[in-house]
Motif scaffolding. Structure first.
Motif, mmCIF file in Angstrom:
data_model
loop_
_atom_site.group_PDB
_atom_site.id
_atom_site.type_symbol
_atom_site.label_atom_id
_atom_site.label_comp_id
_atom_site.label_asym_id
_atom_site.label_seq_id
_atom_site.Cartn_x
_atom_site.Cartn_y
_atom_site.Cartn_z
ATOM 1 N N LYS A 62 25.273 35.903 48.677
ATOM 2 C CA LYS A 62 24.283 36.620 47.860
ATOM 3 C C LYS A 62 24.802 37.987 47.399
ATOM 4 C CE LYS A 62 20.012 37.304 46.278
ATOM 5 N NZ LYS A 62 19.518 36.527 45.128
ATOM 6 N N THR A 63 25.412 38.751 48.299
ATOM 7 C CA THR A 63 25.774 40.136 47.949
ATOM 8 C C THR A 63 27.212 40.489 48.347
ATOM 9 O OG1 THR A 63 24.800 40.958 50.018
ATOM 10 C CG2 THR A 63 23.404 41.013 48.059
ATOM 11 N N ASN A 64 28.078 39.520 48.440
ATOM 12 C CA ASN A 64 29.482 39.821 48.709
ATOM 13 C C ASN A 64 30.417 39.038 47.785
ATOM 14 O OD1 ASN A 64 29.548 41.819 50.766
ATOM 15 N ND2 ASN A 64 28.985 40.290 52.300
ATOM 16 N N ASP A 65 31.303 39.768 47.122
ATOM 17 C CA ASP A 65 32.385 39.137 46.366
ATOM 18 C C ASP A 65 33.418 38.571 47.342
ATOM 19 O OD1 ASP A 65 31.341 39.854 43.851
ATOM 20 O OD2 ASP A 65 32.455 41.747 43.802
ATOM 21 N N GLU A 66 34.210 37.633 46.870
ATOM 22 C CA GLU A 66 35.226 37.003 47.727
ATOM 23 C C GLU A 66 36.450 36.629 46.889
ATOM 24 O OE1 GLU A 66 33.668 33.602 49.836
ATOM 25 O OE2 GLU A 66 35.600 33.151 50.782
ATOM 26 N N ILE A 67 37.628 36.780 47.499
ATOM 27 C CA ILE A 67 38.890 36.373 46.866
ATOM 28 C C ILE A 67 39.656 35.492 47.844
ATOM 29 C CG2 ILE A 67 41.167 37.164 46.058
ATOM 30 C CD1 ILE A 67 39.900 39.865 45.376
ATOM 31 N N VAL A 68 40.302 34.464 47.344
ATOM 32 C CA VAL A 68 41.217 33.653 48.163
ATOM 33 C C VAL A 68 42.576 33.596 47.468
ATOM 34 C CG1 VAL A 68 41.728 31.306 48.939
ATOM 35 C CG2 VAL A 68 39.486 32.301 49.360
ATOM 36 N N ILE A 69 43.632 33.896 48.238
ATOM 37 C CA ILE A 69 45.007 33.871 47.732
ATOM 38 C C ILE A 69 45.821 32.927 48.621
ATOM 39 C CG2 ILE A 69 47.107 35.246 47.404
ATOM 40 C CD1 ILE A 69 45.136 37.692 47.030
ATOM 41 N N PRO A 88 50.947 27.687 46.565
ATOM 42 C CA PRO A 88 51.451 29.044 46.821
ATOM 43 C C PRO A 88 51.446 29.917 45.558
ATOM 44 C CG PRO A 88 52.854 27.420 47.889
ATOM 45 C CD PRO A 88 51.881 26.649 47.050
ATOM 46 N N GLY A 89 50.859 31.093 45.653
ATOM 47 C CA GLY A 89 50.790 32.002 44.517
ATOM 48 C C GLY A 89 49.517 31.859 43.700
ATOM 49 N N ASP A 90 48.731 30.820 43.966
ATOM 50 C CA ASP A 90 47.458 30.659 43.251
ATOM 51 C C ASP A 90 46.379 31.514 43.892
ATOM 52 O OD1 ASP A 90 48.297 28.860 41.323
ATOM 53 O OD2 ASP A 90 47.857 27.103 42.563
ATOM 54 N N CYS A 91 45.391 31.891 43.089
ATOM 55 C CA CYS A 91 44.255 32.621 43.637
ATOM 56 C C CYS A 91 42.999 32.266 42.873
ATOM 57 C CB CYS A 91 44.494 34.134 43.588
ATOM 58 S SG CYS A 91 44.303 34.836 41.949
ATOM 59 N N ARG B 46 47.241 40.709 40.005
ATOM 60 C CA ARG B 46 48.506 40.054 40.313
ATOM 61 C C ARG B 46 49.596 40.897 39.678
ATOM 62 N NH1 ARG B 46 52.122 36.288 37.710
ATOM 63 N NH2 ARG B 46 52.966 34.758 39.160
ATOM 64 N N VAL B 47 50.681 41.149 40.409
ATOM 65 C CA VAL B 47 51.743 42.014 39.906
ATOM 66 C C VAL B 47 53.088 41.311 40.059
ATOM 67 C CG1 VAL B 47 52.836 44.284 40.086
ATOM 68 C CG2 VAL B 47 50.415 44.026 40.650
ATOM 69 N N GLU B 48 53.877 41.355 38.994
ATOM 70 C CA GLU B 48 55.224 40.792 39.046
ATOM 71 C C GLU B 48 56.206 41.933 38.837
ATOM 72 O OE1 GLU B 48 56.017 36.857 36.966
ATOM 73 O OE2 GLU B 48 57.361 38.191 35.873
ATOM 74 N N LEU B 49 57.183 42.028 39.736
ATOM 75 C CA LEU B 49 58.193 43.096 39.647
ATOM 76 C C LEU B 49 59.562 42.485 39.375
ATOM 77 C CD1 LEU B 49 57.668 45.710 42.513
ATOM 78 C CD2 LEU B 49 56.881 45.784 40.137
ATOM 79 N N GLN B 50 60.167 42.896 38.300
ATOM 80 C CA GLN B 50 61.529 42.465 38.006
ATOM 81 C C GLN B 50 62.512 43.149 38.957
ATOM 82 O OE1 GLN B 50 62.374 40.009 35.862
ATOM 83 N NE2 GLN B 50 60.144 39.789 35.721
ATOM 84 N N PRO B 51 63.716 42.566 39.103
ATOM 85 C CA PRO B 51 64.731 43.210 39.945
ATOM 86 C C PRO B 51 64.919 44.673 39.548
ATOM 87 C CG PRO B 51 65.476 41.024 39.316
ATOM 88 C CD PRO B 51 64.190 41.270 38.565
ATOM 89 N N ALA B 112 59.729 39.392 42.015
ATOM 90 C CA ALA B 112 58.843 39.296 43.180
ATOM 91 C C ALA B 112 57.404 39.354 42.679
ATOM 92 C CB ALA B 112 59.104 40.429 44.168
ATOM 93 N N VAL B 113 56.506 38.633 43.346
ATOM 94 C CA VAL B 113 55.095 38.598 42.940
ATOM 95 C C VAL B 113 54.224 38.947 44.136
ATOM 96 C CG1 VAL B 113 53.208 37.154 42.076
ATOM 97 C CG2 VAL B 113 55.523 36.863 41.158
ATOM 98 N N PHE B 114 53.254 39.833 43.886
ATOM 99 C CA PHE B 114 52.298 40.155 44.944
ATOM 100 C C PHE B 114 50.917 40.348 44.345
ATOM 101 C CE2 PHE B 114 53.983 44.239 43.530
ATOM 102 C CZ PHE B 114 52.870 45.064 43.482
ATOM 103 N N PHE B 115 49.908 40.320 45.221
ATOM 104 C CA PHE B 115 48.536 40.646 44.830
ATOM 105 C C PHE B 115 48.160 41.975 45.465
ATOM 106 C CE2 PHE B 115 48.664 36.145 44.049
ATOM 107 C CZ PHE B 115 47.851 35.960 42.946
#
Lengths: 148, 148
Positions: A62-69, A88-91, B46-51, B112-115
């Motif tokens: 109801k009152t909380n956002d959520e993220i899954v990575i 892997p890498g999806d969110c 989502r962030v992608e960093l080049q070498p 490299a990729v990170f959130f």
């Protein structure tokens, strides 16, 4: 070292759902990281799902956002809209008060690992339409002496 | 589909740091996901960093917690405590008001990729000790006619 360590002895197994709704999530292990880092604005957990396990019962907040990575393995996201596969890498994110319940199933033969980030509103209500219950925090006030 | 799509055309390149401090981050591309999902309790990118690229100038937040989750590649975390390497599945958090500035450098020869997940307090102040500046949001009120 600031990087999180995931000690198997510090993982929390399963859920606190009333039986038999806890059954599908017995293959879940959770590493609670919020308190470890002293965060207060949102909560976050690392979750490992064994083959066959569900992340949760299908639910919405109801009152909380959520993220899954997702960081490893393969998970099937199930919502009212149907199913889709995350790797892997999806969110994906679920905004508060959207009554489209979700959960993740590990239908593969390998463990899957994801991170879950969520709001910390104590007045939140989680609705589990398939299991047929709601959940909300119970707040109790504890007293302790002031240390001089 | 609820899973996030990372269209190269929708990425934001670099930073808005005053020159020459924007230079080390030119190899950064950011996919802003907060608004796309209608979230209000925290922001995520989502962030992608080049070498060779840096995530940011080294900084800390006065009133916003922050989490970084690495999904691919290798990043060097630099703080006042020294350096450590993070790879896929690693995470680290930085609680608000801890004046231990951090950033990430991609010293590898692969992207490299990170959130990045962060609080949304508009009264936050970010301090960049190496670059020698602070940043804070400027809020402007805009008016628009009520549509009948």
């Amino acid at each position: 070292m600031k990087k999180a360590q995931f000690d198997p002895d510090k993982a929390v197994a399963g859920t606190s759902y009333p039986p038999p709704h806890d059954e599908p999530c017995r293959g879940r292990r959770t590493w609670p990281l919020t308190r470890q880092y002293g965060l207060t604005q949102f909560g976050f957990n690392r979750v490992e799902l064994q083959p066959g396990a569900w992340s949760t019962q299908r639910h919405w907040h109801k009152t909380n956002d959520e993220i899954v990575i997702v960081v490893s393995g393969e998970l099937v996201l199930v919502t009212d809209d149907g199913e889709e596969v995350l790797g892997p890498g999806d969110c994906v994110a679920f905004r508060m008060n959207d009554p489209n319940a979700h959960h993740f199933q590990n239908r593969s033969d390998q463990p899957a690992v994801f991170f879950d980030i969520g709001g910390r509103d104590l007045w939140d209500v989680s609705t589990f339409p398939d299991a047929g219950f709601q959940a909300k925090p119970r707040v109790e006030i504890h007293f302790r002496p002031i240390k001089p």
